[in-house]
Design a protein around this motif. Structure first.
Motif, PDB file in Angstrom:
ATOM      1  N   GLU A  82       0.842  -1.201   0.000  1.00 23.53           N
ATOM      2  CA  GLU A  82       0.000   0.000   0.000  1.00 23.53           C
ATOM      3  C   GLU A  82       0.876   1.248   0.000  1.00 23.53           C
ATOM      4  O   GLU A  82       0.509   2.268  -0.570  1.00 23.53           O
ATOM      5  N   GLU A  83       2.032   1.148   0.641  1.00 24.21           N
ATOM      6  CA  GLU A  83       2.911   2.312   0.694  1.00 24.21           C
ATOM      7  C   GLU A  83       3.357   2.724  -0.705  1.00 24.21           C
ATOM      8  O   GLU A  83       3.369   3.916  -1.038  1.00 24.21           O
ATOM      9  N   PHE A  84       3.719   1.741  -1.534  1.00 22.27           N
ATOM     10  CA  PHE A  84       4.170   2.090  -2.880  1.00 22.27           C
ATOM     11  C   PHE A  84       3.001   2.632  -3.715  1.00 22.27           C
ATOM     12  O   PHE A  84       3.173   3.588  -4.484  1.00 22.27           O
ATOM     13  N   ALA A  85       1.821   2.033  -3.551  1.00 24.15           N
ATOM     14  CA  ALA A  85       0.646   2.549  -4.278  1.00 24.15           C
ATOM     15  C   ALA A  85       0.369   3.995  -3.886  1.00 24.15           C
ATOM     16  O   ALA A  85       0.058   4.836  -4.743  1.00 24.15           O
ATOM     17  N   THR A  86       0.515   4.309  -2.603  1.00 22.19           N
ATOM     18  CA  THR A  86       0.292   5.686  -2.156  1.00 22.19           C
ATOM     19  C   THR A  86       1.372   6.613  -2.708  1.00 22.19           C
ATOM     20  O   THR A  86       1.109   7.748  -3.084  1.00 22.19           O
ATOM     21  N   LEU A  87       2.585   6.094  -2.757  1.00 18.95           N
ATOM     22  CA  LEU A  87       3.689   6.887  -3.320  1.00 18.95           C
ATOM     23  C   LEU A  87       3.401   7.226  -4.795  1.00 18.95           C
ATOM     24  O   LEU A  87       3.646   8.340  -5.251  1.00 18.95           O
ATOM     25  N   LEU A  88       2.874   6.254  -5.527  1.00 18.56           N
ATOM     26  CA  LEU A  88       2.523   6.506  -6.935  1.00 18.56           C
ATOM     27  C   LEU A  88       1.468   7.604  -7.027  1.00 18.56           C
ATOM     28  O   LEU A  88       1.558   8.495  -7.881  1.00 18.56           O
ATOM     29  N   ALA A  89       0.476   7.529  -6.146  1.00 17.92           N
ATOM     30  CA  ALA A  89      -0.588   8.539  -6.173  1.00 17.92           C
ATOM     31  C   ALA A  89      -0.048   9.906  -5.767  1.00 17.92           C
ATOM     32  O   ALA A  89      -0.420  10.926  -6.356  1.00 17.92           O
ATOM     33  N   CYS A  90       0.840   9.931  -4.788  1.00 16.49           N
ATOM     34  CA  CYS A  90       1.433  11.205  -4.370  1.00 16.49           C
ATOM     35  C   CYS A  90       2.288  11.793  -5.490  1.00 16.49           C
ATOM     36  O   CYS A  90       2.348  13.009  -5.662  1.00 16.49           O
ATOM     37  N   GLY A  91       2.931  10.922  -6.248  1.00 17.16           N
ATOM     38  CA  GLY A  91       3.727  11.398  -7.383  1.00 17.16           C
ATOM     39  C   GLY A  91       2.863  12.148  -8.367  1.00 17.16           C
ATOM     40  O   GLY A  91       3.258  13.180  -8.922  1.00 17.16           O
ATOM     41  N   ALA A  92       1.649  11.639  -8.600  1.00 19.18           N
ATOM     42  CA  ALA A  92       0.734  12.315  -9.529  1.00 19.18           C
ATOM     43  C   ALA A  92       0.287  13.655  -8.960  1.00 19.18           C
ATOM     44  O   ALA A  92       0.168  14.643  -9.686  1.00 19.18           O
ATOM     45  N   GLU A  93       0.075  13.702  -7.658  1.00 21.04           N
ATOM     46  CA  GLU A  93      -0.389  14.947  -7.019  1.00 21.04           C
ATOM     47  C   GLU A  93       0.706  16.003  -6.948  1.00 21.04           C
ATOM     48  O   GLU A  93       0.428  17.184  -6.854  1.00 21.04           O
ATOM     49  N   SER A  94       1.945  15.550  -6.969  1.00 15.28           N
ATOM     50  CA  SER A  94       3.037  16.507  -6.739  1.00 15.28           C
ATOM     51  C   SER A  94       3.723  16.943  -8.018  1.00 15.28           C
ATOM     52  O   SER A  94       4.800  17.506  -7.978  1.00 15.28           O
ATOM     53  N   MET A  95       3.092  16.717  -9.158  1.00 14.79           N
ATOM     54  CA  MET A  95       3.726  17.126 -10.409  1.00 14.79           C
ATOM     55  C   MET A  95       3.600  18.635 -10.565  1.00 14.79           C
ATOM     56  O   MET A  95       2.639  19.143 -11.120  1.00 14.79           O
ATOM     57  N   PRO A 133       5.092  11.736   1.575  1.00 14.54           N
ATOM     58  CA  PRO A 133       5.079  13.135   2.027  1.00 14.54           C
ATOM     59  C   PRO A 133       4.148  13.326   3.224  1.00 14.54           C
ATOM     60  O   PRO A 133       3.194  12.562   3.405  1.00 14.54           O
ATOM     61  N   GLN A 134       4.457  14.338   4.014  1.00 14.32           N
ATOM     62  CA  GLN A 134       3.657  14.663   5.189  1.00 14.32           C
ATOM     63  C   GLN A 134       2.968  16.012   4.979  1.00 14.32           C
ATOM     64  O   GLN A 134       3.427  16.833   4.182  1.00 14.32           O
ATOM     65  N   GLU A 135       1.893  16.201   5.704  1.00 19.57           N
ATOM     66  CA  GLU A 135       1.154  17.449   5.600  1.00 19.57           C
ATOM     67  C   GLU A 135       2.073  18.639   5.917  1.00 19.57           C
ATOM     68  O   GLU A 135       2.831  18.598   6.885  1.00 19.57           O
ATOM     69  N   GLY A 136       1.979  19.666   5.093  1.00 20.04           N
ATOM     70  CA  GLY A 136       2.789  20.864   5.313  1.00 20.04           C
ATOM     71  C   GLY A 136       4.126  20.854   4.610  1.00 20.04           C
ATOM     72  O   GLY A 136       4.761  21.893   4.450  1.00 20.04           O
ATOM     73  N   GLU A 137       4.571  19.682   4.160  1.00 20.17           N
ATOM     74  CA  GLU A 137       5.846  19.617   3.427  1.00 20.17           C
ATOM     75  C   GLU A 137       5.663  20.173   2.025  1.00 20.17           C
ATOM     76  O   GLU A 137       4.606  20.003   1.423  1.00 20.17           O
ATOM     77  N   PRO A 138       6.699  20.826   1.468  1.00 18.50           N
ATOM     78  CA  PRO A 138       6.590  21.282   0.083  1.00 18.50           C
ATOM     79  C   PRO A 138       6.432  20.084  -0.864  1.00 18.50           C
ATOM     80  O   PRO A 138       6.944  18.993  -0.588  1.00 18.50           O
ATOM     81  N   LYS A 139       5.740  20.330  -1.967  1.00 19.39           N
ATOM     82  CA  LYS A 139       5.498  19.245  -2.934  1.00 19.39           C
ATOM     83  C   LYS A 139       6.719  19.052  -3.825  1.00 19.39           C
ATOM     84  O   LYS A 139       6.727  19.444  -4.981  1.00 19.39           O
TER      85      LYS A 139
END
Lengths: 340, 217
Positions: free
Chosen positions: A67-80, A161-167
């Motif tokens: 699940e961690e890697f799946a979340t990382l993939l999703a965060c990658g999309a959000e942080s583009m 990533p954690q809340e408040g961290e730069p993207k």
């Protein structure tokens, strides 16, 4: 089979696809695609290959099944947030999953929808029995170890990533999740070292491969030198326990990072072990594109160092019969023989 | 349709009491016109109602002592070094008229950009950092890796120099009013948006899709 991917900087085409096209081999004929780990330099163009090699089975590291890697993939999309972050290995991996999802949408059996193999040590990724006068072939994954897979879950969690961290761009994980491969074809055997490091304790890296009960007893004649020939991936025991004497060794350069690889010391170490060492490109990277004189003058004053990451495609081709003959070696592009 | 235009007050020079520009009288509805470069600055009365008035630097405030006050939608902005613009959104009046007032401010230093990159920091050391840069002028130019001194970064941006940070790098000339050229290198770090709770929740929801493809669910 195709293992990892890089692109031609001029055509922007995956190098493996261009090569097979030149040989007249359709990507449909590919039986297995392996992405050994999710670092940028091993993944560029991999999604295009997975998409077009529709009949191939797809394998990647078991350390990514979380699940961690799946979340990382999703965060990658959000942080583009820029064109830079859209070219990362994690973005390429997400495109691979899109390609796999499209297979499912096209009605391809579910077994072929996701990764077909979560590669771990001692797993057979492909096997073809001998028939019609053609020898048997087998591809075996030698890593990651079970302990590495467990450790990777914790590491992937730390990358989230954690809340408040730069993207910022998602950081890349360690090389220990890499899939090293063993290929048997007739009397020939090859060891593809990926970026697997040497010393991560007895339960990881090459130490775990060497101590594994599933490790092949034979010796390989061909080596893809692990992690661009770096000291951190150098495990002397693989030369004495898994390779024939004076094997054919191919190293791929890595021009990014503080120290381009392989270093001179890495190359000296390599040629002490075998006279049959080759490199697919200039080890120290390539000269940058020349700009107009005023820009060049400013760059000389401001930049302490400057180099092009992707050079022209270099290619070392080893061809051999399935009998015991030595391979023939052909060099293309910037590839070269390593000599003292 | 003749309407009075308010007087414009200069912060520097006080009220201007120049008459209207003859060249602009009788402008048709909806058309655009520019005052002649030789026109006197800032009329106290014009027989048109402009939608957009370009004023010289230092002039932003409409006087309220007009015979017909303007609506509240007058907005003054500093849009460039050379001019300031006041936007008038005057409903029911003449639209689309641009009145250009000759520049009063002295010419300023300008920049000429020769090369621009977008960069991403990869490693950071005590006094330098490495970054991968992409040519913003050529999509096909190969990426390069550079090592730059931290002293090249402005003090206000230094805390932003972290792995993963995005910056823009422009190399060019600064040209003085007298035409003197100086080569320049400017690094500007992006203030990247921060992860919000909502975005992280959305990412987790999105991750469920990937888990299905990965065969985890």
């Amino acid at each position: 089979m195709i293992v990892d991917s890089c692109i031609d900087r001029q055509t922007r085409m995956p190098v493996a696809k261009a090569y097979l096209t030149r040989l007249g081999v359709a990507l449909d004929a590919v039986k297995l695609v392996v992405v050994t780990h999710w670092h940028d330099d091993h993944m560029r163009g991999a999604a295009e290959i997975v998409r077009e090699a529709g009949a191939a089975r797809f394998a990647c590291s078991a350390a990514l099944r979380s699940e961690e890697f799946a979340t990382l993939l999703a965060c990658g999309a959000e942080s583009m947030t820029s064109s830079m972050t859209s070219s990362s290995g994690i973005d390429e991996f997400r495109k691979i999953l899109d390609a796999l999802r499209q297979r499912r949408a096209r009605g391809v059996p579910a077994a072929n929808a996701g990764p077909d193999h979560w590669a771990t040590h001692g797993q057979v990724l492909y096997e073809r029995p001998a028939r019609d006068g053609v020898s048997q072939a087998r591809v075996l994954s030698l890593s990651p170890s079970a302990a590495t897979v467990t450790r990777a879950l914790r590491e992937l969690g730390q990358l989230l990533p954690q809340e408040g961290e730069p993207k910022r761009r998602i950081r890349q994980g360690a090389n220990q999740v890499s899939v090293a491969l063993w290929i048997d074809a007739g009397y020939q055997r090859a060891l593809l070292g990926s970026d697997l490091p040497a010393g991560t304790g007895p339960s990881g890296g090459w130490s775990a491969v060497l101590s594994s009960s599933t490790r092949p007893a034979q010796r390989a004649r061909i080596l893809k030198v692990p992690h661009h020939g770096s000291q951190s991936a150098d495990e002397p025991a693989i030369w004495t326990e898994m390779l024939e004497a004076e094997p054919w060794a191919v190293v791929t350069p890595f021009a990014s990072g503080r120290t381009p690889l392989p270093t001179e010391a890495d190359l000296k170490r390599l040629i002490k072990r075998t006279p049959n060492a080759y490199c697919t490109g200039r080890p120290q990277g390539w000269s940058p594109v020349r700009r107009q004189p005023a820009v060049e003058r400013t760059l000389r004053e401001v930049a302490r160092s400057r180099r092009t990451i992707l050079g022209p495609v270099g290619h070392v081709r080893l061809r051999y019969s399935l009998e015991a003959a030595d391979p023939t070696v052909e060099l293309f592009g910037g590839a070269l023989k390593v000599s003292a | 349709m003749a309407q009075e235009l308010p007087a414009f007050r200069s912060r520097q020079e006080g009220p201007v009491e120049t008459d209207c520009w003859p060249a602009l009288s009788g402008v048709e509805l909806g058309s655009q016109a520019r005052a002649p470069e030789s026109a006197p600055f800032a009329p106290s009365h014009l027989f048109i109602r402009p939608e957009k008035v370009i004023l010289p630097e230092g002039v932003v405030t409409p006087a309220t002592s007009t015979s017909q006050p303007l609506p509240n939608s007058l907005v003054g902005t500093n849009t460039s070094d050379r001019t300031q613009e006041a936007m008038l959104n005057v409903e029911g009046l003449v639209r689309g008229v641009i009145v250009k007032v000759p520049r009063l401010a002295p010419p300023r230093t300008r920049s000429e950009i020769l090369q621009q990159w977008e960069g991403e920091v990869r490693t950071v050391d005590a006094d330098e950092f490495t970054a991968v840069i992409r040519d913003l002028g050529s999509a096909h130019a190969p990426e390069e890796e550079v090592t730059l001194a931290r002293e090249e970064v402005s003090d206000g941006d230094l805390q932003l120099v972290q792995p993963g940070a995005i910056f823009y790098w422009a190399v060019g000339y600064r040209i003085s009013p007298g035409g003197q050229k100086t080569r320049t290198s400017e690094l500007l770090f992006r203030r990247l948006p921060a992860w919000s709770r909502r975005q992280l929740e959305r990412a987790r929801e999105h991750a469920r899709e990937f888990e299905r493809v990965l065969g985890i669910r």
